[in-house]
Design a protein around this motif. Structure first.
Motif, PDB file in Angstrom:
ATOM      1  N   SER A  32     -62.965 -40.887  28.147  1.00 63.20           N
ATOM      2  CA  SER A  32     -62.601 -40.447  26.796  1.00 63.20           C
ATOM      3  C   SER A  32     -61.255 -39.733  26.743  1.00 63.20           C
ATOM      4  N   GLY A  33     -60.816 -39.190  27.858  1.00 62.68           N
ATOM      5  CA  GLY A  33     -59.579 -38.411  27.866  1.00 62.68           C
ATOM      6  C   GLY A  33     -59.747 -36.989  27.409  1.00 62.68           C
ATOM      7  N   ALA A  34     -60.995 -36.562  27.138  1.00 62.46           N
ATOM      8  CA  ALA A  34     -61.251 -35.187  26.705  1.00 62.46           C
ATOM      9  C   ALA A  34     -60.981 -34.214  27.852  1.00 62.46           C
ATOM     10  N   ILE A  35     -60.455 -33.064  27.525  1.00 62.28           N
ATOM     11  CA  ILE A  35     -60.212 -32.025  28.526  1.00 62.28           C
ATOM     12  C   ILE A  35     -61.546 -31.397  28.929  1.00 62.28           C
ATOM     13  N   LEU A  36     -61.814 -31.364  30.220  1.00 61.79           N
ATOM     14  CA  LEU A  36     -63.098 -30.885  30.729  1.00 61.79           C
ATOM     15  C   LEU A  36     -63.042 -29.437  31.206  1.00 61.79           C
ATOM     16  N   THR A  37     -61.864 -28.896  31.382  1.00 62.96           N
ATOM     17  CA  THR A  37     -61.718 -27.542  31.899  1.00 62.96           C
ATOM     18  C   THR A  37     -61.272 -26.582  30.797  1.00 62.96           C
ATOM     19  N   VAL A  38     -61.510 -25.296  31.038  1.00 60.81           N
ATOM     20  CA  VAL A  38     -61.184 -24.252  30.060  1.00 60.81           C
ATOM     21  C   VAL A  38     -60.312 -23.206  30.745  1.00 60.81           C
ATOM     22  N   THR A  39     -59.151 -22.943  30.167  1.00 66.11           N
ATOM     23  CA  THR A  39     -58.251 -21.915  30.696  1.00 66.11           C
ATOM     24  C   THR A  39     -58.407 -20.650  29.859  1.00 66.11           C
ATOM     25  N   ASP A  40     -59.140 -19.682  30.382  1.00 63.33           N
ATOM     26  CA  ASP A  40     -59.329 -18.415  29.678  1.00 63.33           C
ATOM     27  C   ASP A  40     -58.234 -17.413  30.029  1.00 63.33           C
ATOM     28  N   GLY A  41     -58.036 -17.173  31.313  1.00 66.81           N
ATOM     29  CA  GLY A  41     -57.074 -16.162  31.740  1.00 66.81           C
ATOM     30  C   GLY A  41     -55.642 -16.648  31.647  1.00 66.81           C
ATOM     31  N   ARG A  42     -54.747 -15.732  31.291  1.00 66.13           N
ATOM     32  CA  ARG A  42     -53.335 -16.094  31.206  1.00 66.13           C
ATOM     33  C   ARG A  42     -52.779 -16.457  32.573  1.00 66.13           C
ATOM     34  N   TRP A  43     -53.295 -15.847  33.638  1.00 59.13           N
ATOM     35  CA  TRP A  43     -52.769 -16.105  34.978  1.00 59.13           C
ATOM     36  C   TRP A  43     -52.965 -17.551  35.378  1.00 59.13           C
ATOM     37  N   ILE A  44     -54.133 -18.122  35.061  1.00 61.96           N
ATOM     38  CA  ILE A  44     -54.386 -19.503  35.464  1.00 61.96           C
ATOM     39  C   ILE A  44     -53.599 -20.471  34.597  1.00 61.96           C
ATOM     40  N   ILE A  45     -53.290 -20.095  33.366  1.00 61.00           N
ATOM     41  CA  ILE A  45     -52.420 -20.917  32.523  1.00 61.00           C
ATOM     42  C   ILE A  45     -51.018 -20.937  33.109  1.00 61.00           C
ATOM     43  N   ALA A  46     -50.502 -19.746  33.463  1.00 63.09           N
ATOM     44  CA  ALA A  46     -49.139 -19.655  33.994  1.00 63.09           C
ATOM     45  C   ALA A  46     -49.002 -20.415  35.306  1.00 63.09           C
ATOM     46  N   ILE A  47     -49.965 -20.269  36.200  1.00 58.88           N
ATOM     47  CA  ILE A  47     -49.890 -20.964  37.488  1.00 58.88           C
ATOM     48  C   ILE A  47     -50.045 -22.466  37.310  1.00 58.88           C
ATOM     49  N   GLY A  48     -50.950 -22.871  36.425  1.00 59.06           N
ATOM     50  CA  GLY A  48     -51.160 -24.293  36.217  1.00 59.06           C
ATOM     51  C   GLY A  48     -49.972 -24.987  35.581  1.00 59.06           C
ATOM     52  N   VAL A  49     -49.321 -24.329  34.645  1.00 58.28           N
ATOM     53  CA  VAL A  49     -48.214 -24.955  33.918  1.00 58.28           C
ATOM     54  C   VAL A  49     -46.897 -24.800  34.671  1.00 58.28           C
ATOM     55  N   TYR A  50     -46.599 -23.601  35.178  1.00 58.92           N
ATOM     56  CA  TYR A  50     -45.295 -23.324  35.797  1.00 58.92           C
ATOM     57  C   TYR A  50     -45.377 -22.952  37.273  1.00 58.92           C
ATOM     58  N   GLY A  51     -46.569 -23.042  37.875  1.00 62.87           N
ATOM     59  CA  GLY A  51     -46.697 -22.768  39.293  1.00 62.87           C
ATOM     60  C   GLY A  51     -46.598 -21.282  39.610  1.00 62.87           C
ATOM     61  N   TRP A  52     -46.604 -20.987  40.912  1.00 64.99           N
ATOM     62  CA  TRP A  52     -46.525 -19.600  41.349  1.00 64.99           C
ATOM     63  C   TRP A  52     -45.200 -18.959  40.967  1.00 64.99           C
ATOM     64  N   ILE A  53     -44.142 -19.742  40.917  1.00 66.82           N
ATOM     65  CA  ILE A  53     -42.840 -19.190  40.526  1.00 66.82           C
ATOM     66  C   ILE A  53     -42.893 -18.701  39.084  1.00 66.82           C
ATOM     67  N   GLY A  54     -43.435 -19.523  38.206  1.00 61.25           N
ATOM     68  CA  GLY A  54     -43.546 -19.119  36.813  1.00 61.25           C
ATOM     69  C   GLY A  54     -44.490 -17.949  36.620  1.00 61.25           C
ATOM     70  N   PHE A  55     -45.603 -17.956  37.366  1.00 62.58           N
ATOM     71  CA  PHE A  55     -46.556 -16.844  37.268  1.00 62.58           C
ATOM     72  C   PHE A  55     -45.920 -15.528  37.697  1.00 62.58           C
ATOM     73  N   LEU A  56     -45.234 -15.543  38.844  1.00 62.24           N
ATOM     74  CA  LEU A  56     -44.614 -14.313  39.343  1.00 62.24           C
ATOM     75  C   LEU A  56     -43.505 -13.819  38.417  1.00 62.24           C
ATOM     76  N   ALA A  57     -42.781 -14.754  37.787  1.00 65.31           N
ATOM     77  CA  ALA A  57     -41.729 -14.343  36.857  1.00 65.31           C
ATOM     78  C   ALA A  57     -42.331 -13.676  35.621  1.00 65.31           C
ATOM     79  N   GLU A  58     -43.382 -14.273  35.066  1.00 65.78           N
ATOM     80  CA  GLU A  58     -43.988 -13.723  33.852  1.00 65.78           C
ATOM     81  C   GLU A  58     -44.665 -12.387  34.121  1.00 65.78           C
ATOM     82  N   PHE A  59     -45.557 -12.355  35.095  1.00 65.24           N
ATOM     83  CA  PHE A  59     -46.252 -11.103  35.395  1.00 65.24           C
ATOM     84  C   PHE A  59     -45.296 -10.073  35.985  1.00 65.24           C
TER      85      PHE A  59
END
Length: 472
Positions: free
Chosen positions: A354-381
């Motif tokens: 179906s292409g439906a998203i099966l996972t849920v991103t609650d925490g901002r940290w997992i969004i940052a790491i998933g989208v921009y990797g550890w570099i993006g996470f460390l820059a934001e936090f």
């Protein structure tokens, strides 16, 4: 779907911002335009989706309008970018990491029969613009909220608007969360998540009930801070306001916000300014370390779940679901750990049919790491935690007794906000305002220590104190 009034309010907010800046000092206008916009404008999906741009919503329109007004009215006075070399590097990485993320994600991603497109130059431009708009409150606050008088005003605004916001919260506690639906024509989240403990969690005009509870918690902390630290507001009236906000927080049925209040309030009421800054720095460093501890299986999840179950089974099940989703998403992120997966949901797991998203991103940290990797996470936090380090270092040189009395409580509020980014994504314009104000103050401590001091009730702040006393 949002009604015409929702889009009209968003479209008119730049006009409101212009009026505020014409009638109020820059710091007051900046605080009011962003805080009132965040609290009362309609939440996503009410937004303007323009070509080559990320959606323009309540989280970016007030900052864009304020930035434009400040640029026209005051000109580019001083550098908007931080003076701290560390903060400059983190800011540059935060803004430009989408470019590298896009370059490393040009290939499509397939889940069975479902495919997600590769990223291109349009995505890079849109994502970098989104980062710039997100960080604008930080840059503006560093410029215009760096003095103690402005920071006192920020705490007062939190308290006053917490009192104002408690009224629609009480309505929704009794009638269920309906105000956004009645006024803007849609419900901004899942209604089922507003049912809690045989009653309702208020949502008002924010994204989720957790966001509302967190805001009221910060308002209560701000009220207690003013009662303890400010000679003019050290009155029974202020204490009653603080206790009232605490009662509203309890009524909002959010265990996480209550825990954060239980951490912040004893520190605020019983510890020295220097110790409060140290605790804020410790909380920030623990938040940054959480993903590493999660990956190394150091987090005692079983004990945390058992403690939650002792309070309520529903809370334990909800927390267990979050932990499971974090593990799945962290495994996904570790396949592209440095610069992440980018946009279009590439950081998620999709149903292959179906292409439906099966996972849920609650925490901002997992969004940052998933989208921009550890570099993006460390820059934001890192941008959010760097003010604690700068204040700790500056206070050791200047002396804790010479610090503004409002810096320590603001540091605690920002610290618990950073901690809340682990279970939730409560990264708001107010978060960036706090981080920018503290960064600007820390930089001012270094270059002009005498300007970083204030005594409540001095002539420089007396006029604004009288104005706020009239509101109280």
């Amino acid at each position: 779907m949002p009604n015409p009034l929702a889009y009209l309010m968003l479209a008119l907010w730049p006009v409101v911002t212009i009026v505020l800046f014409r009638r109020q000092p820059a710091d007051r206008a900046l605080i009011l335009s962003l805080m009132v916009g965040y609290l009362f404008l309609p939440e996503f999906p009410a937004a303007f989706d323009l070509p080559l741009l990320p959606p323009i919503s309540k989280h970016t329109i007030p900052a864009l309008a304020a930035f434009g007004v400040c640029l026209v009215k005051f000109g580019p006075q001083g550098l908007l970018v931080p003076q701290s070399p560390l903060a400059r590097v983190l800011l540059a990485v935060f803004i430009f990491v989408p470019l590298v993320t896009t370059m490393t994600n040009t290939e499509p991603v397939y889940y069975g029969q479902v495919g997600l497109p590769g990223l291109g130059i349009k995505d890079a431009i849109a994502l970098m613009l989104q980062q710039v708009m997100l960080v604008m409150p930080f840059l503006l606050a560093r410029q215009y909220l760096a003095d103690p008088g402005s920071q006192r005003y920020f705490l007062q605004a939190l308290m006053v608007f917490g009192l104002i916001y408690s009224l629609p919260m009480l309505v929704e506690l009794r009638l269920s969360p309906q105000l956004n639906n009645w006024i803007y024509g849609y419900y901004q989240h899942s209604f089922a998540q507003s049912v809690r403990g045989g009653g309702y969690r208020p949502v008002v005009f924010l994204y989720h009930g957790l966001w509302v509870s967190f805001f009221i918690m910060t308002a209560a902390v701000a009220a207690f801070a003013l009662w303890r630290q400010d000679s003019r507001l050290n009155t029974p009236k202020t204490l009653l306001c603080a206790l009232y906000l605490l009662l509203v927080l309890v009524a909002s049925k959010s265990l996480g916000a209550l825990i954060l209040a239980a951490v912040a309030l004893p520190c605020l009421l019983f510890l020295s300014r220097m110790m409060q800054i140290r605790i804020a720095l410790l909380i920030g460093l623990l938040a940054i370390a959480y993903p590493m501890m999660k990956g190394a299986n150091i987090i005692p999840e079983d004990r945390i779940l058992a403690a939650a179950a002792s309070i309520e089974d529903e809370r334990s099940r909800s927390l267990d679901f979050r932990f499971q989703q974090e593990r799945i998403l962290l495994d996904r992120a570790n396949r592209k750990p440095v610069f992440g997966w980018g946009s279009w949901g590439r950081n998620h797991i999709l149903d292959p049919v179906s292409g439906a998203i099966l996972t849920v991103t609650d925490g901002r940290w997992i969004i940052a790491i998933g989208v921009y990797g550890w570099i993006g996470f460390l820059a934001e936090f890192g941008l959010l935690v760097t003010p604690f380090f700068l204040l700790w270092r500056g206070s050791r040189e200047l002396g804790a007794d010479r610090l503004s009395p409002y810096i320590a409580p603001m540091s605690l509020i920002l610290a618990v906000n950073v901690a809340d980014l682990i279970p939730n994504a409560t990264l708001t314009p107010l978060t960036w305002l706090l981080a920018g104000a503290l960064t600007g103050y820390a930089e001012r401590m270094k270059v002009a220590p005498s300007l970083s001091q204030v005594t409540p009730g001095t002539p420089s702040t007396a006029k604004r104190e009288v104005e706020w006393q009239s509101i109280m």
